[in-house]
Enzyme design. Sequence first.
Site, PDB file in Angstrom:
ATOM      1  CD  GLU A   1      -2.951  -1.349   2.228  1.00  7.81           C
ATOM      2  OE1 GLU A   1      -4.194  -1.199   2.374  1.00  7.81           O
ATOM      3  OE2 GLU A   1      -2.605  -0.753   3.469  1.00  7.81           O
TER       4      GLU A   1
HETATM    5  C1  ACM Z   1      -2.063  -5.339   4.401  1.00  4.45           C
HETATM    6  O1  ACM Z   1      -2.684  -6.008   4.218  1.00  4.45           O
HETATM    7  N1  ACM Z   1      -2.163  -4.119   3.398  1.00  4.45           N
HETATM    8  C2  ACM Z   1      -0.760  -6.182   3.948  1.00  4.45           C
END
Ligand code: ACM
EC number: 3.2.1.52
Length: 509
Positions: A315
């Site tokens: 992310e």
């Molecule tokens: C995640 O759940 N951002 C690895």
Amino acid sequence: MGVCVTGAAPVRAASPTPLDRVVPAPASVAPSGSPYRITRDTHIRVDDSRETRRVGEYLATVLRPSTGYRIPVTAHGGAGIRLRLAKGPYGAEGYRLDSGANGVTITAARAAGLFHGVQTLRQLLPAAVEKDSVQPGPWLVAGGTIKDTPRYGWRGAMLDVSRHFFTVDQVKRYVDQLALYKINKLHLHLSDDQGWRIAVDSWPRLATYGGSTQVGGGPGGYYTKADYKEIVRYASSRYLEVVPEIDMPGHTNAALASYAELNCDGVAPPLYTGTEVGFSSLCVGKDITYDFVDDVIGELAALTPGKYLHIGGDEAHSTSHEDYVKFMDRVQPLVAKYGKTVVGWHQLTGANPSRGAVAQYWGLDGTSAEEKAQVAKAAQNGTGIVLSPADRIYLDMKYTADTPLGLDWAGLVEVKRSYDWDPGNYLPGVPSSAVRGVEAPLWTETISKSADIEYMAFPRLAGVAELGWSPAATHDWEGYKDRLAAQGPRWEALGIGFYRSPQVPWPAG
Ligand code: ACM
């Protein structure tokens, strides 16, 4: 007891638990002969190695309170419960358990195998063996032989100690629960936007300031180096390897808030106590970023005896793709410099994973074919894959719409859905030889107490453990749900408040 009517059959029928009623399912089970009965004369007989004695003492600690027996641990031979190290086809973690009227013998090549065999033995005894006060018994172990080795070497659980902080004792409690099911990796998510949880001497404000809050604005906390070493020591005594994670270049607000110079504009943002993701990034163009990463990785690697260091990489929505690749190209060699193997979330496969790196896949059924193909290509080129599909084994997903805790962005994940898939052929194009195993992450945006951890982990964690340990040939929901049901009374005896899924035929309480 004392409820018998004269001449009636005893209230408690003395039939032992069948040898195959174990989670994770053993590789092979052959019932035969008479059961063994633990009595007040039972000894645990170990060979002379320190590690065997330690496993023997651990077993005695389980048996003494509930049986009320002395259960001495001795290096003298004889009848009883024998733990022996011997050469044989057991691998690093496997074991053989032989049970008959004369005793129970657990044999393994390594102490880890003895320890896993002890977990099997616990499940063959009545659930009341887990209680901390004297129970009536009888303490029978069915006769026969179990031969058991794991399918995968990576059977992990991740705890997010950043969104909410958990104390050393809370982590130890979870470690004990993980050990019951032969989990062998404890992945600690030590940093995120909401909190930095590990002391770093060269950058002290990371912990003292960056660790000073959490989701919702509570007091947060952090592990001193001594705390972290104690977690590592305790996990190791239960044969779990700690995999520490510093999530980078995104998920870094706590670090950016602690040191203004880590920000591209030189201005420290405020601490963050919300639950959004994707808004923070280390400054990829500044050299000080890599001094910081080198110092953090160096200190963390020195505290960590295990092989792996997880650098996150998920992310990174506030980092351009070009910068992400540049960042990973500079950071992965720092992990190698300190003698560790890189682990990253599977977005790392969009950069240049270093030789021997491990990518942790956290996608869903709905993840794009392109993204899955990118992971498959990396796997074909030698990147190891640990499977953590979010819509199967993210332990923070709600079971149903009514689950009071957890999130639902990956969907609702009931017990059957969590268990009923095969890590060996889950991702198209990933060679089965690239699959290192499975790991169940528990993100803690909504989780703040041990009771919360346990409600979300149990029963699903047991299924993840079985996917990681048991041969594919044993995989069968119908059989599994009956074996799982038998764990319920054990969890009750251990004080684990689990989710009573209507999919599982729990025994009447
Ligand atoms: C995640 O759940 N951002 C690895």
